[in-house]
Write an enzyme that holds these catalytic residues in place. Structure first.
Site, short mmCIF file in Angstrom:
data_model
loop_
_atom_site.label_atom_id
_atom_site.label_comp_id
_atom_site.label_asym_id
_atom_site.label_seq_id
_atom_site.Cartn_x
_atom_site.Cartn_y
_atom_site.Cartn_z
N HIS A 103 0.88 -1.17 0.00
CA HIS A 103 0.00 0.00 0.00
C HIS A 103 0.92 1.22 0.00
O HIS A 103 1.98 1.20 0.64
CB HIS A 103 -0.81 0.15 1.30
CG HIS A 103 -1.73 -0.96 1.66
ND1 HIS A 103 -1.33 -2.05 2.36
CD2 HIS A 103 -3.06 -1.10 1.48
CE1 HIS A 103 -2.38 -2.84 2.58
NE2 HIS A 103 -3.45 -2.29 2.07
N ASP A 106 2.42 2.03 3.37
CA ASP A 106 3.33 1.04 3.99
C ASP A 106 4.78 1.44 3.81
O ASP A 106 5.62 1.15 4.65
CB ASP A 106 3.20 -0.33 3.30
CG ASP A 106 1.83 -0.93 3.39
OD1 ASP A 106 1.09 -0.58 4.33
OD2 ASP A 106 1.50 -1.75 2.51
C1 XLS Z 1 -7.32 -6.80 5.08
C2 XLS Z 1 -6.92 -6.98 3.70
C3 XLS Z 1 -5.90 -5.98 3.18
C4 XLS Z 1 -5.82 -6.00 1.68
C5 XLS Z 1 -5.07 -4.85 1.08
O1 XLS Z 1 -7.98 -7.63 5.68
O2 XLS Z 1 -6.46 -8.29 3.58
O3 XLS Z 1 -4.68 -6.23 3.75
O4 XLS Z 1 -5.26 -7.18 1.20
O5 XLS Z 1 -5.60 -3.64 1.42
#
Ligand code: XLS
Ligand code: CA
Ligand code: CA
Length: 439
Positions: A103, A106
């Site tokens: 993301h 991140d």
């Molecule tokens: C959360 C999600 C998230 C997505 C990406 O539960 O898994 O991590 O994969 O935003």
């Protein structure tokens, strides 16, 4: 030179099933050919930046437990972001995976305003591009975080406030373009807060229309800039919202149909989200494949006794074999792959633990792939299914699905007046035993 926490870990190698070394692959042999394709190309493995590098081990009851030089879970300066990037790529290379996912927030330094966000994202993008070039590690997918910042408490695309909607548009535009510049192969939207906590304060029709318009704008922009990757929605039934609009693959398909997007958007299926929705993981893969929207997979597992998203690394060969059968039946991935959206437990505090989890997960996946390929190559499973539906290949079966009307079929049944027709045995136990011979 930043503080490298993985310096003592030797690169992970394939050593074969007899190896006693817990930091080696016993099954994942990247170049091994399976059904005409290398294991590497079948699995297209990616490390997930957020769980492995941005999450500090905090939970809703306690602070972070991981001591890392980049201080995960705290406000990020450019220096900390750089340190995290150096260590993350060091990790990817030692693990030997071809991809990662992230993301925007991140990887970048923390930002408060749109212009700062743009500056910080571009700064890390430039450094990331160099790291990717040097290491050969590619970006499987990018995504924007539209759920952590308090501004998104009521959602991004589904916010009651159009200014927040514009903020969400800004973040997605930036990250889609960053993903494109980094030659990312896909772009994912997960709607963590695109849902509601109570209907008492929610106009559902308005929110669904907003979400439909938002997704159409993303697709329009993808075409405008010439992004070649897939756009994907990641279904999840709830958490953090009480109810999320993208609850499972079937629901997402209905949404795409309504907003004219079935040809444009596919799904990123997460194992733990499937089970939270009351489905099996393989059900979600089979549904996506049947509806023509199978794209990507986030590979993890929940805890059978817990009703929340524990995001644990996969460790059951038997369970994953069933999922891999569906992946192979679906024809495998195009630009998709398996992203380890999984995290170590918060007591697993050592740098080495990050290797044990991925090595185990990768080996379980590789073994499940080998099992599934043997089952498909054996042919008995698919032959049974084909035979079960063979009646639809007959003249009668084809006409029943074709030109016949309800009245014609009803009259035919009446004419036969046959009380004897029954389906042949479904042979479930026989088939389960057959699968177990390969596990
Ligand atoms: C959360 C999600 C998230 C997505 C990406 O539960 O898994 O991590 O994969 O935003
Ligand atoms: Ca996920
Ligand atoms: Ca998850």
């Amino acid at each position: 030179m930043t503080d490298r926490i993985f310096a003592d870990i030797a690169p992970i190698r394939y050593e074969g099933p007899e190896s006693e070394n817990l930091l080696s692959y016993r099954w994942y042999d990247a170049d091994r050919q399976v059904m005409g394709k290398s294991m590497k190309d079948h699995l297209r493995l990616a490390v997930c930046y957020w769980h492995s590098f941005a999450w500090g081990g905090h939970d809703i009851f306690g602070a972070g437990t991981f001591v890392r030089p980049w201080q995960p879970g705290q406000a990020v300066t450019q220096e900390l972001a750089d340190n995290k990037l150096d260590n993350a790529f060091d990790f990817f290379e030692r693990l030997g995976v071809p991809y990662f996912c992230f993301h925007d927030v991140d990887a970048m330094a923390t930002a408060e305003t749109p212009s700062e966000h743009q500056r910080h994202l571009r700064a890390i993008e430039e450094k990331m591009a160099r790291k990717m070039e040097d290491s050969g590690v590619g970006l499987l997918w990018g995504t924007a975080n539209l759920f952590s910042h308090p501004r998104y408490a009521a959602g991004g695309a589904t916010s009651p406030d159009p200014e927040i909607f514009a903020w969400a548009a800004f973040q997605v535009r930036e990250m889609l373009e960053t993903t494109q510049r980094l030659k990312g192969e896909n772009y994912v939207l997960w709607g963590g807060r695109e849902g509601y906590d109570t209907l008492l304060n929610t106009d559902m029709k308005q929110e669904l229309d907003q979400l439909g318009r938002f997704l159409n704008m993303v697709v329009e922009h993808k075409h405008k800039i010439g992004f070649k990757g897939l756009i994907l929605i990641e279904p999840k039934p709830h958490e953090p919202s009480k109810h999320q609009y993208d609850r499972d693959t079937g629901t997402v398909y209905g949404f795409l149909e309504r907003y004219g997007l079935t040809e444009e958007v596919k799904v990123n299926i997460e194992a733990n989200h499937a089970t939270l929705a009351g489905n099996t993981f393989e059900h979600e893969i089979a549904t996506a494949s049947a509806l023509g929207i199978f794209g990507l997979i986030d590979i993890n597992r929940g805890d059978p006794q817990n009703g929340w998203d524990t995001d644990q690394f996969p460790n059951s060969v038997a369970e994953l074999t069933l999922a891999l059968i569906e992946v192979l039946r679906a024809g495998g991935f195009t630009s998709g792959g398996f992203n380890f959206d999984s995290k170590v437990r918060r007591q697993s505090v050592d740098a080495e633990d990050l290797f044990h989890d991925h090595v185990g997960g990768i080996d379980v996946l590789a073994r499940a792939l080998l099992n599934a390929a043997s089952i498909i190559e054996d042919g008995r499973l698919d032959a049974f299914v084909k035979d079960r539906y063979a009646g639809w290949e007959s003249d009668f079966g084809r006409a029943a699905l074709g030109e016949r009307t309800l009245v014609e079929l009803a009259d035919w049944a009446l004419e036969q007046d046959n009380s004897a027709s029954r389906p042949p045995s479904g042979r479930q136990e026989h088939l389960e035993n057959l699968i177990n011979r390969f596990v």
